[in-house]
Scaffold this motif. Structure first.
Motif, PDB file in Angstrom:
ATOM      1  N   LEU A 173       0.765  -1.290   0.235  1.00  9.57           N
ATOM      2  CA  LEU A 173       0.135  -0.312   0.575  1.00  9.57           C
ATOM      3  C   LEU A 173       1.313   1.397   0.070  1.00  9.57           C
ATOM      4  O   LEU A 173       0.475   2.174  -0.467  1.00  9.57           O
ATOM      5  CB  LEU A 173      -0.575   0.021   1.322  1.00  9.57           C
ATOM      6  CG  LEU A 173      -1.782   1.336   1.597  1.00  9.57           C
ATOM      7  CD1 LEU A 173      -2.637   1.094   0.142  1.00  9.57           C
ATOM      8  CD2 LEU A 173      -2.651   0.239   2.676  1.00  9.57           C
ATOM      9  N   HIS A 174       2.225   1.328   0.799  1.00 10.95           N
ATOM     10  CA  HIS A 174       2.660   2.718   0.514  1.00 10.95           C
ATOM     11  C   HIS A 174       2.976   2.290  -1.139  1.00 10.95           C
ATOM     12  O   HIS A 174       3.409   3.672  -2.011  1.00 10.95           O
ATOM     13  CB  HIS A 174       4.340   1.508   1.537  1.00 10.95           C
ATOM     14  CG  HIS A 174       4.278   2.124   2.828  1.00 10.95           C
ATOM     15  ND1 HIS A 174       3.372   1.456   4.001  1.00 10.95           N
ATOM     16  CD2 HIS A 174       3.879   3.250   3.191  1.00 10.95           C
ATOM     17  CE1 HIS A 174       3.871   1.669   5.293  1.00 10.95           C
ATOM     18  NE2 HIS A 174       3.624   2.927   5.176  1.00 10.95           N
ATOM     19  N   GLU A 188      -8.424   0.189  -2.279  1.00 12.86           N
ATOM     20  CA  GLU A 188      -9.306   0.163  -1.219  1.00 12.86           C
ATOM     21  C   GLU A 188      -9.452  -0.708  -0.514  1.00 12.86           C
ATOM     22  O   GLU A 188      -9.940  -1.539  -0.301  1.00 12.86           O
ATOM     23  CB  GLU A 188     -10.592   0.738  -1.744  1.00 12.86           C
ATOM     24  CG  GLU A 188     -10.695   2.501  -2.330  1.00 12.86           C
ATOM     25  CD  GLU A 188     -12.256   2.998  -2.358  1.00 12.86           C
ATOM     26  OE1 GLU A 188     -12.948   2.164  -2.926  1.00 12.86           O
ATOM     27  OE2 GLU A 188     -12.848   4.255  -3.248  1.00 12.86           O
ATOM     28  N   ILE A 191      -6.670  -1.719   1.317  1.00 12.27           N
ATOM     29  CA  ILE A 191      -7.127  -0.897   2.840  1.00 12.27           C
ATOM     30  C   ILE A 191      -8.014  -1.830   3.695  1.00 12.27           C
ATOM     31  O   ILE A 191      -8.155  -2.555   4.067  1.00 12.27           O
ATOM     32  CB  ILE A 191      -7.773   0.065   2.904  1.00 12.27           C
ATOM     33  CG1 ILE A 191      -6.841   0.568   1.948  1.00 12.27           C
ATOM     34  CG2 ILE A 191      -8.334   0.466   3.898  1.00 12.27           C
ATOM     35  CD1 ILE A 191      -7.279   2.459   1.914  1.00 12.27           C
ATOM     36  N   ALA A 198      -2.390   0.479   6.715  1.00 12.62           N
ATOM     37  CA  ALA A 198      -3.457   2.196   6.502  1.00 12.62           C
ATOM     38  C   ALA A 198      -2.254   2.952   7.454  1.00 12.62           C
ATOM     39  O   ALA A 198      -2.503   3.765   7.438  1.00 12.62           O
ATOM     40  CB  ALA A 198      -4.346   2.223   6.937  1.00 12.62           C
ATOM     41  N   TYR A 199      -2.197   2.317   9.342  1.00 14.67           N
ATOM     42  CA  TYR A 199      -1.356   2.762   9.909  1.00 14.67           C
ATOM     43  C   TYR A 199       0.122   2.270  10.184  1.00 14.67           C
ATOM     44  O   TYR A 199       0.798   2.883  11.678  1.00 14.67           O
ATOM     45  CB  TYR A 199      -2.176   2.951  11.433  1.00 14.67           C
ATOM     46  CG  TYR A 199      -3.625   3.212  10.820  1.00 14.67           C
ATOM     47  CD1 TYR A 199      -3.739   4.164  11.751  1.00 14.67           C
ATOM     48  CD2 TYR A 199      -4.793   2.377  11.157  1.00 14.67           C
ATOM     49  CE1 TYR A 199      -5.259   5.109  11.683  1.00 14.67           C
ATOM     50  CE2 TYR A 199      -5.864   2.947  10.728  1.00 14.67           C
ATOM     51  CZ  TYR A 199      -5.996   3.983  11.046  1.00 14.67           C
ATOM     52  OH  TYR A 199      -7.280   4.855  10.976  1.00 14.67           O
ATOM     53  N   SER A 207       3.033   6.274   6.799  1.00  8.73           N
ATOM     54  CA  SER A 207       2.281   6.193   6.920  1.00  8.73           C
ATOM     55  C   SER A 207       1.002   5.646   5.995  1.00  8.73           C
ATOM     56  O   SER A 207       1.342   7.003   5.072  1.00  8.73           O
ATOM     57  CB  SER A 207       1.165   5.760   8.043  1.00  8.73           C
ATOM     58  OG  SER A 207       0.538   6.790   8.010  1.00  8.73           O
ATOM     59  N   PRO A 208       0.689   4.874   5.412  1.00 10.13           N
ATOM     60  CA  PRO A 208      -0.223   5.020   3.767  1.00 10.13           C
ATOM     61  C   PRO A 208      -0.944   6.757   4.398  1.00 10.13           C
ATOM     62  O   PRO A 208      -1.191   6.507   3.524  1.00 10.13           O
ATOM     63  CB  PRO A 208      -0.897   3.782   3.985  1.00 10.13           C
ATOM     64  CG  PRO A 208      -0.382   3.162   3.918  1.00 10.13           C
ATOM     65  CD  PRO A 208       0.731   2.987   5.337  1.00 10.13           C
ATOM     66  N   LEU A 209      -1.599   6.522   5.759  1.00  3.21           N
ATOM     67  CA  LEU A 209      -3.251   7.327   5.793  1.00  3.21           C
ATOM     68  C   LEU A 209      -2.108   8.770   5.783  1.00  3.21           C
ATOM     69  O   LEU A 209      -2.738  10.234   5.230  1.00  3.21           O
ATOM     70  CB  LEU A 209      -3.557   7.171   7.224  1.00  3.21           C
ATOM     71  CG  LEU A 209      -4.171   8.432   7.638  1.00  3.21           C
ATOM     72  CD1 LEU A 209      -5.583   8.244   6.947  1.00  3.21           C
ATOM     73  CD2 LEU A 209      -4.524   8.515   9.100  1.00  3.21           C
ATOM     74  N   VAL A 220      -9.039   7.116  -0.894  1.00  7.53           N
ATOM     75  CA  VAL A 220      -8.257   6.759   0.619  1.00  7.53           C
ATOM     76  C   VAL A 220      -8.230   6.118   1.876  1.00  7.53           C
ATOM     77  O   VAL A 220      -8.635   6.005   2.361  1.00  7.53           O
ATOM     78  CB  VAL A 220      -6.706   6.939   0.040  1.00  7.53           C
ATOM     79  CG1 VAL A 220      -6.010   6.150   1.204  1.00  7.53           C
ATOM     80  CG2 VAL A 220      -6.956   6.225  -1.970  1.00  7.53           C
ATOM     81  N   ILE A 224     -10.046   4.734   4.158  1.00  6.00           N
ATOM     82  CA  ILE A 224      -9.283   4.125   6.480  1.00  6.00           C
ATOM     83  C   ILE A 224      -9.966   4.741   7.334  1.00  6.00           C
ATOM     84  O   ILE A 224     -10.263   3.662   8.240  1.00  6.00           O
ATOM     85  CB  ILE A 224      -8.059   5.432   6.206  1.00  6.00           C
ATOM     86  CG1 ILE A 224      -6.884   4.691   4.842  1.00  6.00           C
ATOM     87  CG2 ILE A 224      -7.286   5.024   6.813  1.00  6.00           C
ATOM     88  CD1 ILE A 224      -5.622   5.107   4.894  1.00  6.00           C
TER      89      ILE A 224
END
Length: 635
Positions: A173-174, A188, A191, A198-199, A207-209, A220, A224
């Motif tokens: 995801l990164h 999505e 996730i 995501a964290y 983080s991805p967030l 996104v 999340i």
């Protein structure tokens, strides 16, 4: 699918290595005696497999796979687990080239292969995500059994698969978000398959967030936010709000703030308010201050409050806003006892210094001392910020002769520098001297060290190099002007009664040419004679010679420029527009020559107010010119 040049080059290098290794085995060379080396050799991919993986034809791949299995008596899974010199499996190579059908077949044959890492720690999914080919990610994950081995549903895929990180600490995801992949549906799905990912912060703490917030990927962030994750996982992500602030998008910041992560600090103890103040995001600062439970007085690991960070970065609008919202912020001090003027002076932010000097309520800051007894003037001098020093010394309220706990005035700090001198230090010394600064009589540094910079004799060889350069220039000017004196523009009369006289003798521009040429030759010769005297080796004489020779050489260069302009104008004066153009260019060039030349003598160290005013703008020009490119970019 199109193949990038980088991917082609990497695969070509690997193919070449595989061919060399495989060729050695197929031509009857003996295996290494050491068993470990032999085992390692068997793990290397056959060159035929490598070639078929790059081409992506499933039928041909299966045919070669069967052939190698018969030749070497190996299971298909054993062959598929073989790697290239860069630890890439066939699945990695298929991912690099986007061969979807081949990837499906490989995963069905050897499901565990999807977790294999190459020498960069990348799985095949990492490679596909980096190439923005998330449809490939979906296909591979759909082909991979779940943890129980009973379902092909991607949303039930084994969670550890998406949590695998490479050497950069990045998950799939990164990689998808770092490389700006916009296939919303697949992101999505990732996730939803494992919301906790995501964290996960990578090695940069992002983080991805964070990445989604920074890049304004609303879908996104929303996905999340809608996922159910344990609170302990959310607490791992300490910089999500920082990402929204970095993106400088109001709507995104509102979404992130609604996720209740605003109070998180990063590893350096900085809150989102610190970060917004640092990058100068005024709207973000206002939104954060509107949070009812936000504490604007929290300090980071350096003891800096958000207002100190804003001062350090020169974000004067943020400083004003924080003082407006909480007027008692003016009393906040860092761990070193520094107020906002100390911080601004220390980091060379003259705009904040000017703001503080203009605020009557901040007048007490001007001569306030930190824990080391240093005033803002001391700190600006220590950290070599001549513009801030100049700004402070022009304010009558600044006491330029206050001493710190080491018994030093600001001038002592300049004089105590062990090695002479940067140009910034020379400018600071000039600014302090012109403001009437004096060394302290009770300094804890011995006089011999305090005055070392200006009392020690400079290196003789360096002085002689400067003198020889100036002597060469003055000699060249004298030679050129001497030659011009006998090659007058327009030539000479060859008939009576004015034989040998210049033909343009009665023209005004000719008079200007002769005067300027003569002046240039005489002053350049005079400068050369002075510089020749300086060659005797006495350092005091060298210094005196430089001070006298430079003005003469400057006059010679200026006169030579004017003489050239007059001579050219004279011989083309019948073409009026061209003569005017030459005249304008000459004047502009002369001014351009004089400005940098006179900067050699300005600013002066005199305390006379008129001379200080004359020197003010030349001083600013020199400060600007002496900045490094890095400093200019930072400003």
């Amino acid at each position: 699918m199109p193949i990038s040049a980088d991917a082609n080059m990497e695969i070509d290098r690997e193919t070449h290595l595989v061919r060399n290794i495989s060729a050695s085995s197929t031509h009857g060379l003996h295996a290494p005696a050491d068993e470990d080396e032999d085992a390692e050799h068997k793990k290397l991919m056959d060159r035929r497999m490598h070639a078929q993986a790059t081409q992506g034809n499933v039928d041909s791949f299966i045919k070669i796979l069967g052939s190698i299995s018969s030749e070497k008596d190996l299971q298909h899974s054993e062959i598929l687990c073989q790697v290239s010199p860069r630890k890439n499996t066939c699945l990695h190579i298929a991912a690099s080239f986007g061969h979807h059908d081949l990837a499906k077949y490989i995963v069905r044959e050897c499901p565990d292969l999807i977790k294999n890492k190459n020498f960069k720690g990348d799985t095949a999914l990492h490679i596909a995500a980096r190439k923005r080919n998330l449809s490939f990610v979906k296909i591979v994950m759909d082909s991979c059994p779940s943890g129980s081995g009973a379902s092909q549903d991607v949303e039930k895929a084994e969670p550890p698969l998406l949590g695998i990180v490479n050497k950069e600490g990045n998950t799939v995801l990164h990689e998808a978000l770092i490389n700006r992949c916009k296939q919303e549906e697949v992101v999505e799905i990732l996730i939803k398959a494992d919301p906790q990912v995501a964290y996960y912060p990578n090695k940069e703490g992002k983080s991805p967030l964070y990445l989604a917030a920074e890049s304004h990927y609303f879908h996104v962030v929303e996905a999340i936010g809608n996922s159910e994750v344990e609170e302990r996982m959310k607490n791992r992500d300490r910089k999500a709000v920082h990402g929204a602030i970095m993106g400088k998008n109001k709507e995104m910041l509102e979404k992130i703030l609604a996720m209740k992560l605003v109070h998180q600090k990063d590893k350096d103890g900085r809150t989102p308010l610190h970060f917004a103040a640092s990058i100068g995001y005024l709207e973000g600062v206002q939104m954060l201050l509107d949070q009812s439970n936000l504490d604007p007085y929290q300090t980071d690991s350096d003891g800096f409050c958000p207002i100190h960070v804003a001062s350090m970065r020169g974000n004067v609008d943020i400083v004003k806003k924080l003082l407006q919202v909480s007027s008692d912020s003016i009393e906040l001090l860092s761990k070193r006892g520094e107020n906002i003027l100390h911080v601004a002076a220390k980091y060379g932010k003259d705009n904040v210094v000017n703001f503080v000097l203009k605020e009557d309520r901040l007048e007490n800051f001007i001569n306030e001392k930190d824990n080391g007894g240093n005033t803002p003037l001391h700190l600006a001098t220590m950290h070599r910020h001549p513009k801030v020093v100049s700004t402070l010394t022009w304010d009558k309220r600044v006491d330029v002769n206050l001493v710190n706990d080491r018994g030093q005035t600001a001038l002592d700090i300049v004089l105590s520098v062990k090695h002479p001198t940067t140009f910034h230090q020379a400018l600071i010394w000039t600014a302090l001297k012109s403001a009437g600064a004096r060394p302290a009589g009770n300094s804890k540094f011995p006089p011999s060290r305090r005055c070392k910079q200006y009392s020690e004799s400079p290196n003789t060889d360096k002085y002689k190099d400067r003198l020889n350069t100036l002597l060469l220039v003055s000699t060249l000017v004298a030679t050129v002007t001497f030659a011009a004196g006998f090659t007058m523009p327009g030539g000479y009369n060859s008939s009576d009664p004015n034989v040998g006289m210049a033909t343009l003798l009665m023209r005004n521009m000719f008079h200007m040419f002769v005067i300027c040429n003569t002046t240039a030759m005489c002053t350049s010769i005079l400068a050369a004679i002075i510089l020749i005297w300086a060659q005797v080796g006495d350092l005091n004489l060298m210094d005196t010679a430089l001070r006298f020779a430079l003005p003469f050489l400057g006059l010679a260069l200026s006169a030579m420029s004017l003489g050239f302009m007059a001579g050219v104008y004279l011989v083309i004066s019948n073409l009026h527009w061209l003569a005017i153009v030459v005249f304008i260019i000459g004047i502009i060039s002369l001014v351009s020559l004089l400005v940098p030349f006179f900067l050699l003598f300005l600013p002066c160290k005199s305390t006379n107010r008129i001379l200080r005013h004359i020197s003010y703008y030349p001083f600013l020009i020199l400060v600007w010119a002496s900045k490094s490119p890095e400093m200019k970019r930072e400003d």
